[in-house]
Each structure stands twice: as C-alpha cells, then as structure tokens.
Design a protein around this motif. Structure first.
Motif, short mmCIF file in Angstrom:
data_model
loop_
_atom_site.label_atom_id
_atom_site.label_comp_id
_atom_site.label_asym_id
_atom_site.label_seq_id
_atom_site.Cartn_x
_atom_site.Cartn_y
_atom_site.Cartn_z
N GLU A 267 -44.78 10.82 -52.27
CA GLU A 267 -43.85 10.27 -51.27
C GLU A 267 -43.55 11.32 -50.19
O GLU A 267 -43.57 11.03 -48.98
CB GLU A 267 -42.56 9.85 -51.98
CG GLU A 267 -41.60 9.10 -51.10
CD GLU A 267 -40.34 8.70 -51.85
OE1 GLU A 267 -40.17 9.10 -53.02
OE2 GLU A 267 -39.51 8.01 -51.25
N PHE A 268 -43.31 12.55 -50.63
CA PHE A 268 -43.02 13.65 -49.72
C PHE A 268 -44.20 13.88 -48.77
O PHE A 268 -44.04 14.06 -47.56
CB PHE A 268 -42.73 14.90 -50.57
CG PHE A 268 -42.49 16.15 -49.78
CD1 PHE A 268 -41.27 16.37 -49.15
CD2 PHE A 268 -43.48 17.12 -49.69
CE1 PHE A 268 -41.06 17.54 -48.44
CE2 PHE A 268 -43.27 18.29 -48.98
CZ PHE A 268 -42.06 18.49 -48.35
N VAL B 299 -56.10 7.95 -51.59
CA VAL B 299 -56.89 7.35 -50.50
C VAL B 299 -56.24 6.06 -50.04
O VAL B 299 -55.56 5.37 -50.81
CB VAL B 299 -58.35 7.03 -50.88
CG1 VAL B 299 -59.17 8.27 -51.04
CG2 VAL B 299 -58.41 6.17 -52.13
N SER B 300 -56.47 5.77 -48.75
CA SER B 300 -56.08 4.47 -48.20
C SER B 300 -57.21 3.48 -48.43
O SER B 300 -58.28 3.84 -48.94
CB SER B 300 -55.83 4.61 -46.70
OG SER B 300 -57.06 4.76 -46.03
N GLU B 301 -56.98 2.25 -48.03
CA GLU B 301 -58.09 1.29 -48.00
C GLU B 301 -59.07 1.71 -46.89
O GLU B 301 -58.79 2.65 -46.15
CB GLU B 301 -57.57 -0.14 -47.78
CG GLU B 301 -57.17 -0.46 -46.35
CD GLU B 301 -55.71 -0.18 -46.05
OE1 GLU B 301 -55.03 -1.10 -45.57
OE2 GLU B 301 -55.25 0.96 -46.27
N LEU B 302 -60.21 1.01 -46.80
CA LEU B 302 -61.20 1.36 -45.79
C LEU B 302 -60.67 0.97 -44.41
O LEU B 302 -60.21 -0.16 -44.21
CB LEU B 302 -62.53 0.64 -46.05
CG LEU B 302 -63.11 0.76 -47.45
CD1 LEU B 302 -64.50 0.12 -47.48
CD2 LEU B 302 -63.20 2.20 -47.89
N VAL C 74 -51.81 2.62 -49.36
CA VAL C 74 -52.37 3.53 -50.35
C VAL C 74 -53.16 2.68 -51.35
O VAL C 74 -52.63 1.73 -51.92
CB VAL C 74 -51.27 4.32 -51.08
CG1 VAL C 74 -51.86 5.11 -52.24
CG2 VAL C 74 -50.56 5.26 -50.11
N LEU C 75 -54.44 3.02 -51.50
CA LEU C 75 -55.27 2.25 -52.43
C LEU C 75 -55.12 2.78 -53.84
O LEU C 75 -54.95 2.03 -54.79
CB LEU C 75 -56.73 2.35 -51.98
CG LEU C 75 -57.70 1.37 -52.59
CD1 LEU C 75 -57.37 -0.06 -52.18
CD2 LEU C 75 -59.13 1.70 -52.17
N VAL D 144 -58.55 10.16 -46.78
CA VAL D 144 -58.44 10.93 -48.01
C VAL D 144 -57.38 11.99 -47.77
O VAL D 144 -57.49 12.78 -46.83
CB VAL D 144 -59.78 11.62 -48.35
CG1 VAL D 144 -59.66 12.39 -49.66
CG2 VAL D 144 -60.90 10.61 -48.41
N MET D 145 -56.35 11.97 -48.59
CA MET D 145 -55.25 12.92 -48.38
C MET D 145 -54.98 13.71 -49.64
O MET D 145 -54.95 13.17 -50.74
CB MET D 145 -53.96 12.18 -48.02
CG MET D 145 -54.02 11.49 -46.70
SD MET D 145 -52.37 10.99 -46.20
CE MET D 145 -52.81 9.62 -45.16
N GLY D 146 -54.77 15.00 -49.44
CA GLY D 146 -54.37 15.85 -50.54
C GLY D 146 -52.87 15.95 -50.55
O GLY D 146 -52.22 15.96 -49.50
#
Lengths: 405, 80
Positions: A303-304, A252-255, A321-322, A282-284
């Motif tokens: 990274e990819f 997840v990133s920050e908000l 990226v959190l 939110v990333m898979g």
C-alpha cells in the motif's frame, strides 16, 4: 522498444537421474547457479557438474525479481563486478543463442531532496571514474526522458532531478535462466530438479558430498547458491553466515498499452517500476523488516509503495494490481555479496546478493565458476570474502542498493 | 500480521519496529574478545527456518520493547 517475444526452443534440457558422483555439485538452480554451471563448462571445461534444485528450475527468486539491470554502484569493488556483469549482458543473447529480451532502455533514479541531489552527483562522479555511464537530469530533462513522471513542485516529495544510466535496462528473467540452463545442459551439466539437499558428507573439515532426498551424491566441490536459504544449508555443514532472510515484495498490473519506456527508481519514496515486454507494469516494493521464509509479506508495504507510485505517476492511479508476491532475499550486513571460499575445504558459498542479485547473474556465475575451478577467488570477487566481517573491510553499498535495508 | 504487545494487546505490525533476533549477549570480557568474536557479536544473527526469538518495540504505541517467539515460515507468534 516493445519487441514481440520470439518463440523459444522446443527442447531446453534433459531431466537426468542424479549420478552417484560429480566433480562439482552446485546447490540451487536459480540464475546464479545456472550461470555458474554454464561458465564452469564453457570457461573452464568442467562438465561433470550437477545443479541440484529443491523445487523447479529458476522457481525461486529468479521467478520473483523485477529484472532491473544496471551497474551504477558507488564503490570500486561493486562497480567492477556489476559493470563486468553489464558487459556480459550486452552480448548474452548472442552468446547463449537465445533472445533473452535484454533491453537497454535506461534506468533513471529520481531524487527528492537536497541530500539526494548531492548523493546522486557523488555517485555519478564515482561511476564515471569507474568508466560507467552516468548522467544527471534536471527535473525538466526527467520529464523529457520519461513524460509520465509528475514533476510538479506541489508533490509531497517533489522530483529534484535524477541519475540516469542509459545502458541499464531489463531482461526476461525466465529466458535468462532457460538460456543458461539449455547451454549448460548441452555441454553435459546435469540439471536435477526436485532434489533437496538435506545434509553434507564431511571428512574432518572437508566436504566430500551432499545428502539429498534422492540419495547421497559424492562431490569434489560443493558450491552453495541458494540465496534466502543459504544459512539453512550452511548450518547443516556447521558453517555460520552473517545473512538474514527477509521477504521482498513485488507486484504487477494487468497488461497495458506501452506507457513507460524506461526503468524508474526512487529510493526516497520507494518506487521502482518498469513495463514488461508483455505490457504489465512491474513494481518492486519494500523489504519487510522481519525475518521470514514465508514468500509473502505485509499488505501495508504494498500500500505504501503504491501510494508513492500513484503520486509520481498519476496515470497509474486507475491501473489494477493483478498479483503480488514475495521472494526471500539474503541480506548481508553491508548490502554486498559473500562469494568465495569458506573455512570448510571444498565448500564454497555465493550469497548475500540481497535485493539486487538478478543484475549480477552473469558476473556472479563467471567469478564463482573461476573460484570453483581454480580454488582461489577471481580478482572481481576477491573483496567479497566471508573474512571481511572480521577484518572490517566492508563494502557498504546501502546507498546504491535499490531497496532500503 | 498481528503482534501481541504485552501491554497494549494485538496490533498490526506496522505499529511496531523490528529489533531483530533476540538473546544476543554482549561479550562478557570485551577487552579480551578477538576480531572473530566481535564479528560474531556485531554481524552474525540467528536466521532459522522455524521458531525465532526476536525483539519488537511498539513504536507507534507504548514504545516499550518486548520479546516474542515467531515462526518464520507460518508467522505464528507465541509469547517469549
């Protein structure tokens, strides 16, 4: 679209001591285990049930998935069970009396080459024949639906269109687990945390109970529901399963301010992303290729995935990226679950959902409860036998799975 | 994760392709094998929580196959 989270109830469930005996013992208090307990009580009136959890409730893959919900699978068997699930999702907040923040914001699957375009059309047509909503978007329509996608033809993998399921979306995973847990608890189900199954009590080829770190518990039926740890458990009962356990990473990133109102997936460049209600992206990520139970994966996989995400969504390039993590997913040979009876009497298994089990949570619980209560599979899980690996009646869903296997 | 290639030494895992659990024997009498034993050969693999004998190929290096024993909890590798 971005609703304020509702305050959740003060009391969710009791923390009872395990009784010496239950009609049904479910091993694993993840989403599927909790949904199974709920539907056992609600649909079948079976409430002398314990759900045993090695750690804390919904702390495994239920806490680690990316919450994407859709039903646009290729084959009839998959379409039937995932669509049943989606229809249950559509009324779950009301049924469980708990706002699980189910948001049908649309799931858009991008394609980047000619074979992807053909495959997407094939799947759209198959979905429509199964009564599942699916539509094709041209690159311009992709841009109109999701303005932050880069559709420039200069991309290394240009966007050539996308398949959209508007009824797809996301839900808040913790609330889903807590909502099922609360209702199951109210109907008398014992949810027992910090209770690890260490073996099985067998009488010939029949299971009669489980051994745990909190003593032996007799059981009329034992229903395994332990995702990545399914083979570890089953092997204690002398049962082999065609499952391999792998880390599946997410991050997840920050908000951030709302920038993404839908779910975007791309199998070819390997991105799937949504923006949670709080504001995190939110990333898979991809599945690490090697077997592991470590709940962490290799950094180059992240990274990819981020390189592809930044090319598709230039606006993401300065997000931070959190945190990253991994869940241990249970990969079956045909990317479809194994859900039903086993050669050991009164021992049932529900595993193999691999990288996409969250969306199936209600239907998985629904049909597993039926199979436990009736001693025979529901029509929706009848194809998902362990025997199919001997008969050859596989349900090959590698194409519709969100993550490459 | 660093993987020790027997010929090139330790390299990062993205230089390698995973070959899955090792020591999977082809049915000794394939004509006589029934569906259940074919299923075991084709679909069933070891999946221990702990030490696993497995195959890797150094696909971005010497392109040779080798076996290692890796712990699936700690990722610690010992030569096969």
């Amino acid at each position: 679209m971005m609703r304020e989270p509702h305050p959740h109830p003060d009391h969710l469930w009791r923390n009872p001591e395990p009784k010496r005996s239950y009609d049904v013992v479910i091993v694993g208090a993840g989403g599927h285990g909790l949904a199974t307990a709920y539907y056992l009580a609600k649909n079948h009136g079976i409430t002398n049930v314990a759900v045993l959890e090695r750690g804390w409730l919904a702390g495994g893959n239920m806490a680690r998935n990316t919450t994407v919900i859709r039903s646009n699978y290729l084959w009839d068997e998959s379409a039937a069970i995932y669509e049943h699930s989606l229809k249950l999702w559509e009324h779950l907040s009301e049924e469980l009396d708990y706002d699980i923040l189910f948001s049908q914001r649309g799931v858009l699957a991008l394609v980047h080459n000619q074979s992807g375009v053909r495959e997407a059309h094939r799947r759209i047509n198959a979905n429509r024949l199964s009564g599942i909503d699916a539509e094709w978007l041209t690159p311009a329509e992709v841009k109109a639906f999701c303005p932050i996608v880069n559709i420039s033809p200069d991309l290394r993998y240009p966007v050539m269109g996308g398949a959209l399921q508007r009824r797809g979306g996301i839900a808040k995973h913790d609330y889903v687990a807590w909502a099922f847990a609360r209702k199951a608890d109210q109907m008398g189900v014992d949810l027992i945390q910090n209770c690890e199954v260490t073996g099985f009590e067998l009488a010939g080829d029949r299971v009669v109970g489980v051994r745990t770190n909190r003593g032996s518990i007799a059981a009329g039926k034992v229903a395994l529901c332990a995702a990545g740890h399914s083979t570890v458990l089953a092997s204690m009962a002398g049962l082999d399963l065609p499952i391999q356990s792998h880390p599946l990473q997410a991050l997840v990133s920050e908000l951030l301010e709302p920038v993404l109102h839908c779910v975007v997936m791309s199998n070819a460049v390997h991105v799937y992303v949504s923006q949670a209600h709080k504001g995190e992206l939110v990333m898979g990520s991809g599945m690490d290729p090697y077997n592991s139970y470590a709940q962490r994966g290799s950094p180059h996989v992240i990274e990819f995935q981020l390189a592809a995400a930044c090319e598709l969504f230039p606006i993401f390039s300065r997000a931070h990226v959190l945190r990253t993590w991994a869940g241990i997913v249970d990969i079956s040979p045909d990317a479809s679950p194994i859900l039903g009876l086993t050669p050991i009497e009164n021992l049932l298994v529900n595993c193999g959902w691999g990288t996409g089990g969250f969306k199936a949570t209600p239907a998985s619980g629904w049909v597993y409860a039926y199979t436990i209560a009736r001693g025979e599979p529901h029509a929706l899980n009848a194809p998902y036998t362990l025997e199919r690996f001997s008969t050859g009646a596989l349900i090959d869903e590698h194409g519709a799975a969100g993550v490459a296997h | 994760m660093l993987i020790p290639c027997p010929w090139c030494g330790e390299r990062e895992d993205n230089e390698f392709t995973y070959g899955g659990p090792a020591q999977v024997a082809y049915p000794s009498d394939p004509e006589a094998a029934d569906d259940a034993s074919w299923a075991r050969y084709v679909f069933f693999r070891a999946n221990p929580k702990g030490k696993l004998a497995e195959r890797w190929v150094h696909s971005a290096g010497c392109r040779r196959w080798f076996n290692v024993v890796r712990d699936t909890v700690t990722h610690q590798i010992t030569p096969a």
